[in-house]
Design a protein around this motif. Structure first.
Motif, PDB file in Angstrom:
ATOM      1  N   THR A 224      -3.876   4.954  -1.879  1.00 62.55           N
ATOM      2  CA  THR A 224      -5.237   4.852  -2.146  1.00 62.55           C
ATOM      3  C   THR A 224      -5.070   3.227  -1.586  1.00 62.55           C
ATOM      4  O   THR A 224      -4.571   2.549  -1.110  1.00 62.55           O
ATOM      5  CB  THR A 224      -4.552   3.802  -3.914  1.00 62.55           C
ATOM      6  OG1 THR A 224      -4.002   4.322  -4.151  1.00 62.55           O
ATOM      7  CG2 THR A 224      -5.962   3.419  -4.140  1.00 62.55           C
ATOM      8  N   PRO A 225      -6.397   2.713  -1.169  1.00 59.07           N
ATOM      9  CA  PRO A 225      -6.848   2.202   0.481  1.00 59.07           C
ATOM     10  C   PRO A 225      -7.125   0.613  -0.689  1.00 59.07           C
ATOM     11  O   PRO A 225      -6.701   0.836  -1.840  1.00 59.07           O
ATOM     12  CB  PRO A 225      -8.724   2.474   0.202  1.00 59.07           C
ATOM     13  CG  PRO A 225      -8.677   3.324  -0.197  1.00 59.07           C
ATOM     14  CD  PRO A 225      -7.903   4.081  -1.068  1.00 59.07           C
ATOM     15  N   PRO A 226      -6.436  -0.476  -0.335  1.00 59.13           N
ATOM     16  CA  PRO A 226      -6.209  -1.434  -1.218  1.00 59.13           C
ATOM     17  C   PRO A 226      -7.475  -1.869  -1.373  1.00 59.13           C
ATOM     18  O   PRO A 226      -7.189  -3.017  -2.299  1.00 59.13           O
ATOM     19  CB  PRO A 226      -5.610  -2.279   0.840  1.00 59.13           C
ATOM     20  CG  PRO A 226      -5.223  -1.522   1.510  1.00 59.13           C
ATOM     21  CD  PRO A 226      -5.983   0.029   1.318  1.00 59.13           C
TER      22      PRO A 226
ATOM     23  N   ALA B  67      -6.545  -6.066  -3.588  1.00 55.94           N
ATOM     24  CA  ALA B  67      -6.284  -6.343  -2.583  1.00 55.94           C
ATOM     25  C   ALA B  67      -6.905  -7.410  -2.029  1.00 55.94           C
ATOM     26  O   ALA B  67      -7.906  -7.152  -0.757  1.00 55.94           O
ATOM     27  CB  ALA B  67      -5.086  -5.688  -1.866  1.00 55.94           C
TER      28      ALA B  67
ATOM     29  N   PRO C 152       0.804  -1.176  -0.132  1.00 54.48           N
ATOM     30  CA  PRO C 152       0.198   0.277   0.261  1.00 54.48           C
ATOM     31  C   PRO C 152       0.553   1.852  -0.470  1.00 54.48           C
ATOM     32  O   PRO C 152       1.929   0.944   0.832  1.00 54.48           O
ATOM     33  CB  PRO C 152      -0.773  -0.395   1.314  1.00 54.48           C
ATOM     34  CG  PRO C 152      -0.560  -1.766   1.773  1.00 54.48           C
ATOM     35  CD  PRO C 152       0.601  -2.052   0.890  1.00 54.48           C
ATOM     36  N   ASP C 153       0.411   2.268  -0.758  1.00 55.95           N
ATOM     37  CA  ASP C 153       1.637   3.927  -0.684  1.00 55.95           C
ATOM     38  C   ASP C 153       0.498   4.534  -0.055  1.00 55.95           C
ATOM     39  O   ASP C 153       1.440   5.679   0.018  1.00 55.95           O
ATOM     40  CB  ASP C 153       0.922   4.648  -2.405  1.00 55.95           C
ATOM     41  CG  ASP C 153      -0.511   4.293  -2.669  1.00 55.95           C
ATOM     42  OD1 ASP C 153      -1.282   4.387  -2.034  1.00 55.95           O
ATOM     43  OD2 ASP C 153      -0.458   4.757  -4.193  1.00 55.95           O
TER      44      ASP C 153
END
Length: 156
Positions: free
Chosen positions: A115-117, A122, A111-112
């Motif tokens: 952005t929500p997984p 994901a 995860p960055d």
């Protein structure tokens, strides 16, 4: 006085009151100490996994710590204090959870923070007994001098 001006005055006074109330003094935190380790799944290194140390009980005064494993499954914890990253973890007891996410194509996803997984479709690879912040069975006690914390987990 018009309602707009009354509300504006009220919000201004509230803002000044909040700004003027210094609040409690900042919490005096212990310095983080070196904390590292390796994560393996079924005896193989777990790459690109997120490792979280969350304070468990009242003995840790301050934030938790986290890291991302490298290709060999190694990690070194980092603690964020007052917006600054410091290597290590604050001494104390922790509940540990490890997250390994894959996308629809089976590739590992890190995860960055933006952005929500779920938006990346994901899914978690590890069982909840290791990957859930609420139910993880993993624990660690970080001593005053730090330490090495290896976690051997299984998806079987």
């Amino acid at each position: 006085m018009s309602n707009v001006r009354a509300w504006g005055l009220l919000f201004s006074m509230a803002a000044l009151g909040i700004a003027g109330c210094g609040g409690p003094p900042p919490l005096k935190l212990a310095d983080p100490v070196p904390a590292k380790g390796t994560v393996t799944v079924d005896d193989k290194p777990l790459a690109k996994a997120l490792v979280y140390f969350v304070p468990d009980g009242a003995k840790v005064k301050g934030p938790g710590s986290s890291a991302i494993t490298d290709e060999s499954g190694n990690y070194e914890l980092v603690t964020v204090i007052s917006g600054k990253s410091k290597p290590g973890a604050i001494p104390g007891n922790y509940r540990v959870w490890i997250s390994s996410l894959v996308g629809p194509d089976g590739k590992l996803i890190v995860p960055d923070g933006v952005t929500p997984p779920a938006n990346l479709a994901a899914r978690e690879v590890l069982p909840e007994r290791f990957s859930s912040p609420m139910t993880s069975e993993l624990k660690a006690v970080v001593a005053d001098k730090g330490g090495t914390f290896d976690f051997k987990v299984s998806i079987r």
